[in-house]
Design an enzyme around this catalytic site. Structure first.
Site, PDB file in Angstrom:
ATOM      1  N   CYS A   2       0.772  -1.216   0.059  1.00  0.00           N
ATOM      2  CA  CYS A   2      -0.126  -0.039  -0.013  1.00  0.00           C
ATOM      3  C   CYS A   2       1.059   1.107   0.161  1.00  0.00           C
ATOM      4  O   CYS A   2       1.995   1.249   0.703  1.00  0.00           O
ATOM      5  CB  CYS A   2      -1.040   0.137   1.109  1.00  0.00           C
ATOM      6  SG  CYS A   2      -1.956  -1.177   1.335  1.00  0.00           S
ATOM      7  N   ARG A  27       4.123  -0.252  -4.724  1.00  0.00           N
ATOM      8  CA  ARG A  27       3.937  -0.856  -3.424  1.00  0.00           C
ATOM      9  C   ARG A  27       2.565  -1.405  -3.456  1.00  0.00           C
ATOM     10  O   ARG A  27       2.066  -2.343  -2.218  1.00  0.00           O
ATOM     11  CB  ARG A  27       3.770   0.266  -2.613  1.00  0.00           C
ATOM     12  CG  ARG A  27       4.997   1.031  -2.313  1.00  0.00           C
ATOM     13  CD  ARG A  27       5.096   2.413  -1.347  1.00  0.00           C
ATOM     14  NE  ARG A  27       4.522   1.951   0.017  1.00  0.00           N
ATOM     15  CZ  ARG A  27       5.610   1.574   0.780  1.00  0.00           C
ATOM     16  NH1 ARG A  27       6.785   1.988   0.594  1.00  0.00           N
ATOM     17  NH2 ARG A  27       5.425   1.222   2.100  1.00  0.00           N
ATOM     18  N   TRP A  74      -2.653  -2.806  -1.691  1.00  0.00           N
ATOM     19  CA  TRP A  74      -2.242  -4.150  -1.833  1.00  0.00           C
ATOM     20  C   TRP A  74      -3.232  -4.878  -0.738  1.00  0.00           C
ATOM     21  O   TRP A  74      -3.056  -4.732   0.415  1.00  0.00           O
ATOM     22  CB  TRP A  74      -0.827  -4.442  -1.298  1.00  0.00           C
ATOM     23  CG  TRP A  74      -0.703  -5.715  -1.740  1.00  0.00           C
ATOM     24  CD1 TRP A  74      -0.135  -6.465  -2.992  1.00  0.00           C
ATOM     25  CD2 TRP A  74      -0.544  -6.863  -0.633  1.00  0.00           C
ATOM     26  NE1 TRP A  74       0.083  -7.522  -2.622  1.00  0.00           N
ATOM     27  CE2 TRP A  74       0.081  -8.029  -1.344  1.00  0.00           C
ATOM     28  CE3 TRP A  74      -0.810  -6.786   0.699  1.00  0.00           C
ATOM     29  CZ2 TRP A  74       0.369  -9.258  -0.734  1.00  0.00           C
ATOM     30  CZ3 TRP A  74      -0.399  -8.034   1.413  1.00  0.00           C
ATOM     31  CH2 TRP A  74       0.101  -9.269   0.741  1.00  0.00           C
ATOM     32  N   ASN A 100      -1.935   2.376   5.538  1.00  0.00           N
ATOM     33  CA  ASN A 100      -0.951   1.109   5.049  1.00  0.00           C
ATOM     34  C   ASN A 100      -0.782   0.363   6.432  1.00  0.00           C
ATOM     35  O   ASN A 100      -0.269   0.951   7.364  1.00  0.00           O
ATOM     36  CB  ASN A 100       0.109   1.797   4.571  1.00  0.00           C
ATOM     37  CG  ASN A 100       1.156   0.887   4.270  1.00  0.00           C
ATOM     38  OD1 ASN A 100       0.948  -0.351   3.900  1.00  0.00           O
ATOM     39  ND2 ASN A 100       2.533   1.443   4.206  1.00  0.00           N
ATOM     40  N   GLY A 101      -1.149  -0.642   6.397  1.00  0.00           N
ATOM     41  CA  GLY A 101      -0.900  -1.571   7.357  1.00  0.00           C
ATOM     42  C   GLY A 101      -2.098  -2.364   7.911  1.00  0.00           C
ATOM     43  O   GLY A 101      -2.886  -2.860   6.990  1.00  0.00           O
ATOM     44  N   GLU A 483      17.115 -18.386  -6.204  1.00  0.00           N
ATOM     45  CA  GLU A 483      16.986 -16.851  -6.785  1.00  0.00           C
ATOM     46  C   GLU A 483      16.388 -16.922  -8.337  1.00  0.00           C
ATOM     47  O   GLU A 483      15.595 -16.333  -8.610  1.00  0.00           O
ATOM     48  CB  GLU A 483      18.174 -15.940  -6.471  1.00  0.00           C
ATOM     49  CG  GLU A 483      18.115 -14.605  -7.176  1.00  0.00           C
ATOM     50  CD  GLU A 483      16.725 -13.872  -6.508  1.00  0.00           C
ATOM     51  OE1 GLU A 483      16.191 -14.272  -5.564  1.00  0.00           O
ATOM     52  OE2 GLU A 483      16.654 -12.739  -6.939  1.00  0.00           O
ATOM     53  N   LYS A 487      12.918 -15.653  -9.462  1.00  0.00           N
ATOM     54  CA  LYS A 487      12.646 -14.704 -10.233  1.00  0.00           C
ATOM     55  C   LYS A 487      11.590 -15.233 -11.462  1.00  0.00           C
ATOM     56  O   LYS A 487      10.603 -14.349 -11.850  1.00  0.00           O
ATOM     57  CB  LYS A 487      13.954 -14.373 -11.239  1.00  0.00           C
ATOM     58  CG  LYS A 487      14.920 -13.552 -10.362  1.00  0.00           C
ATOM     59  CD  LYS A 487      14.595 -12.162  -9.973  1.00  0.00           C
ATOM     60  CE  LYS A 487      13.802 -11.865  -8.917  1.00  0.00           C
ATOM     61  NZ  LYS A 487      14.560 -11.600  -7.772  1.00  0.00           N
ATOM     62  N   GLU A 490       7.771 -15.684 -10.044  1.00  0.00           N
ATOM     63  CA  GLU A 490       7.140 -14.322  -9.406  1.00  0.00           C
ATOM     64  C   GLU A 490       6.698 -13.240 -10.760  1.00  0.00           C
ATOM     65  O   GLU A 490       5.695 -12.548 -10.701  1.00  0.00           O
ATOM     66  CB  GLU A 490       7.850 -13.511  -8.491  1.00  0.00           C
ATOM     67  CG  GLU A 490       9.103 -12.769  -9.052  1.00  0.00           C
ATOM     68  CD  GLU A 490       9.760 -11.986  -7.808  1.00  0.00           C
ATOM     69  OE1 GLU A 490       9.229 -11.636  -6.910  1.00  0.00           O
ATOM     70  OE2 GLU A 490      11.260 -12.033  -7.928  1.00  0.00           O
ATOM     71  N   HIS A 506      17.017 -37.048  -4.382  1.00  0.00           N
ATOM     72  CA  HIS A 506      16.183 -37.575  -3.186  1.00  0.00           C
ATOM     73  C   HIS A 506      14.629 -37.239  -3.290  1.00  0.00           C
ATOM     74  O   HIS A 506      13.990 -37.040  -2.274  1.00  0.00           O
ATOM     75  CB  HIS A 506      16.758 -36.725  -1.928  1.00  0.00           C
ATOM     76  CG  HIS A 506      18.157 -37.342  -1.393  1.00  0.00           C
ATOM     77  ND1 HIS A 506      18.347 -38.496  -1.116  1.00  0.00           N
ATOM     78  CD2 HIS A 506      19.370 -36.501  -1.925  1.00  0.00           C
ATOM     79  CE1 HIS A 506      19.879 -38.595  -1.001  1.00  0.00           C
ATOM     80  NE2 HIS A 506      20.234 -37.344  -1.312  1.00  0.00           N
ATOM     81  N   LYS A 605       5.910  -4.524  -3.763  1.00  0.00           N
ATOM     82  CA  LYS A 605       7.516  -4.158  -3.613  1.00  0.00           C
ATOM     83  C   LYS A 605       7.952  -4.191  -2.141  1.00  0.00           C
ATOM     84  O   LYS A 605       8.793  -4.887  -1.701  1.00  0.00           O
ATOM     85  CB  LYS A 605       7.860  -2.753  -4.271  1.00  0.00           C
ATOM     86  CG  LYS A 605       9.505  -2.680  -4.430  1.00  0.00           C
ATOM     87  CD  LYS A 605      10.075  -3.663  -5.362  1.00  0.00           C
ATOM     88  CE  LYS A 605      11.486  -3.342  -5.236  1.00  0.00           C
ATOM     89  NZ  LYS A 605      12.421  -4.658  -5.660  1.00  0.00           N
TER      90      LYS A 605
END
Ligand code: F6R
Length: 610
Positions: A2, A27, A74, A100-101, A483, A487, A490, A506, A605
């Site tokens: 947010c 955000r 968000w 925001n929160g 990583e 990438k 997402e 395994h 983000k």
């Protein structure tokens, strides 16, 4: 997570708010909304979807207002629709808030308010706070008191802006756990979740502290504690320019940020590589040098991509400095009552410096008496300010939601830290010089990989229709495999797993057939032969091998369906180079599939909720 913005001054506010929301959109981008005071009344516009949808709503309106607040969401509580979009108001529609929160006890407060006859339109926690402020205002008739009282009754986190037609000359801002920055210019103020929405107007800012409230009018601002004690504000100068926030000819921020890496690495190294002395200077750590000399154990804590860089950090520090290192997901660390000794050093790694879990881990470690340091990108962010000391990575603003340049700069900083710690112990000056010299060559080597982008694009085109990918690496390259997989998933929504290559047998080997591309990070190091055996195991099951290999390696040609060479370097520095083709491959696959590269679905983000 947010983004919020408020403006009070002499400009036409709807333009300021929309421009600000566009800067903050990374955000969160589930919905957007604004509230302005037009002719003494609150005017609210809000819409599910991107800021662009909100902008379309405004376009045919002729507003004159110069005060307003806005939000890009968000979603946490309630699906991303028009009704759940912020701003939310009290029952009389006289008080509007953007938030925001998360208000954790919203449900019990809602029940109490409903029992008293208050009604609600949305499913959000934020509306509960708005209605609560309104209910208290009815009794005290003072907006500031109503806000402070309401905030004393809620638990959770907030970066909050309040606008009311009862007291139309002010915006009230409050912060607990979610960032707020107040930009100060002549006869105008901009309050925002981050500085990117402010820099266009001023570089003078005040960072609100936790549990601080700001009362902002046209020509002045006051900051206070929630208990009404005035606080002293320190004005900081932002080290940011507008150009850093633009795409500068690139199609996406992610691509721009990938291409920035030779420069951002040089920025991370600047003034820190003391080649002649065979050591490293990290000025931000000066105050804790002695603690490092006596440290018994390091704990690196982070989330997501930053957690992957922590894993590389573990290998580097144990290798060069022989100090035991533990790597912890911040979200686990904070809740499992970790054992922390007074001579432990905890290092939080975060691009944004605002990740709620990482910030909470910092506070947990501080409460337990550890020295807590930060490796952070955003200057003045919450983690940077909450830690005892730290190292900025100086990567500049990272806007693409998928982290790229921050990752390589974190690795650069962790390498420098490991060398510095090694030199405090048994690492010889000669050995250190060798590594530092090679570190200085890394930006140019990274440039060579970028020159090969067309080849990587062709591979991306060939495999973009695959439903699954495996990424495998060993040693220093194992975190790179993680990583690479992150990438891809997402930004392209393709399922991808990263694994230590030897672990494949395994379990994951059961997944391999002719439809499974397997990306091996197979650079030449002491376990190269072992990784060749792992490749054989995949080939035997008809998996398609995409290998990231060391240039001039002829042997690998017999093993791989696709080959991407990277320049030769020390094994410990390989991750900085090996990740770049994986960033590019994920990027090109995402573009090929028509996904939104910079704003992938469901993500944001800066993850400021737990
Ligand atoms: C992945 C990504 C996230 C972040 C994570 C931590 O591309 O960007 O996994 O790495 O949310 O964020 P910071 O580093 O800001 O604490």
């Amino acid at each position: 997570m947010c983004g919020i913005i408020g403006y009070i001054g002499n400009r036409q506010v709807s333009n300021v708010l929309i421009n600000g929301l566009k800067r903050l959109e990374y955000r969160g981008y589930d919905s957007a909304g604004l509230c302005i005071l037009e002719n003494g009344n609150l005017e609210i516009l809000k819409k599910a979807g991107k800021v662009y949808e909100l902008e379309k709503l405004i376009n045919h309106q002729q507003y004159t207002s110069t005060i307003g607040i806005a939000h890009t969401r968000w979603a946490t509580h309630g699906e991303p629709n028009d009704i759940n979009a912020h701003p939310h108001t009290d029952c009389n529609s006289k008080i509007a808030i953007v938030h925001n929160g998360i208000i954790e006890n919203y449900f019990s407060i809602k029940k109490q308010l409903q029992a008293k006859g208050f009604t609600f339109k949305s499913e959000t926690d934020t509306e509960v706070l708005a209605v609560l402020i309104g209910a208290i205002y009815e009794k005290c008739q003072n907006l500031e008191i109503a806000v402070r009282t309401a905030l004393s009754e809620v638990t959770g986190t907030f970066g909050l802006l309040v606008l009311s037609s009862y007291e139309p000359d002010k915006i009230i801002a409050a912060r607990r756990g979610s960032p707020l920055v107040l930009g100060i210019s002549k006869n105008e103020f901009i309050i925002s979740s981050d500085a990117t929405a402010i820099i266009q107007y001023t570089s003078q800012v005040v960072y609100l502290s936790d549990n601080e409230i700001a009362i902002v009018t046209n020509n002045q601002f006051t900051t206070k504690t929630m208990n009404n004690q005035e606080t002293k504000s320190i004005i900081h100068k932002l080290d940011l320019n507008l150009e850093q926030l633009e795409k500068n000819g690139f199609e996406h921020f992610m691509l721009k940020e990938i291409y920035e890496q030779p420069n951002t690495l040089n920025d991370a190294f600047r003034g820190r590589l003391l080649v002649d002395e065979g050591t490293i200077k990290l000025g931000g750590l000066r105050s804790v040098y002695d603690k490092f000399r006596n440290v018994r154990r390091l704990i690196l804590t982070a989330c997501g991509t930053s957690w992957h860089s922590a894993l590389v950090g573990e290998y580097l520090i144990e290798h060069l400095a022989q100090i035991p290192v533990e790597v912890e997901y911040a979200s686990e660390f904070r809740y499992r009552n970790p054992i922390i000794y007074p001579d432990d050093i905890v290092i939080a790694i975060s691009q944004s410096g605002e990740t709620a879990d990482t910030l909470a881990a910092v506070n947990e470690a501080k409460n337990k008496g550890a020295t807590v340091l930060g490796i952070v990108n955003v200057v003045g962010s919450s983690i940077a300010r909450a830690t005892d000391a730290g190292i900025y990575i100086h990567a500049g603003p990272e806007i693409g939601v998928a982290s790229t340049k921050a990752f390589t700069s974190q690795l650069a900083v962790l390498t420098m830290l490991a060398i510095m710690l090694g030199r405090m112990r048994n690492l010889s000056a000669i050995e250190a010089k060798k590594i530092i010299n090679e570190l200085a060559n890394i930006p140019d080597k990274l440039k060579k990989i970028l020159e090969n982008a067309e080849h990587i694009k062709a591979i991306a085109k060939k495999y973009c229709k695959s439903s699954n990918f495996l990424y495998l690496g060993r040693g220093y390259n194992f975190p790179v495999a993680l990583e690479g997989a992150l990438k891809l998933k997402e930004i392209s929504y393709i399922h991808a797993e990263g694994y230590p290559a030897a672990e494949m047998k395994h379990g994951p080997i059961a997944l391999i057939d002719e439809n499974m591309p397997v990306v091996f990070i197979a650079t030449q190091d002491e376990i190269y032969e072992k990784i060749l055996s792992n490749i054989e195991e995949v080939r035997a099951r008809k998996g398609k091998v995409i290998a990231i290999a060391t240039e001039e390696d002829e042997v690998i040609k017999n093993y791989a369906n696709e080959l991407i060479y990277i320049p030769k370097t020390l094994p410990m520095l390989t991750p900085i180079l090996a990740v770049v083709p994986l960033q590019l491959m994920a990027y090109y696959i995402s573009v090929e599939l028509g996904c939104n590269v910079d704003q992938p679905r469901n993500l944001a983000k800066s993850v400021t909720v737990e």
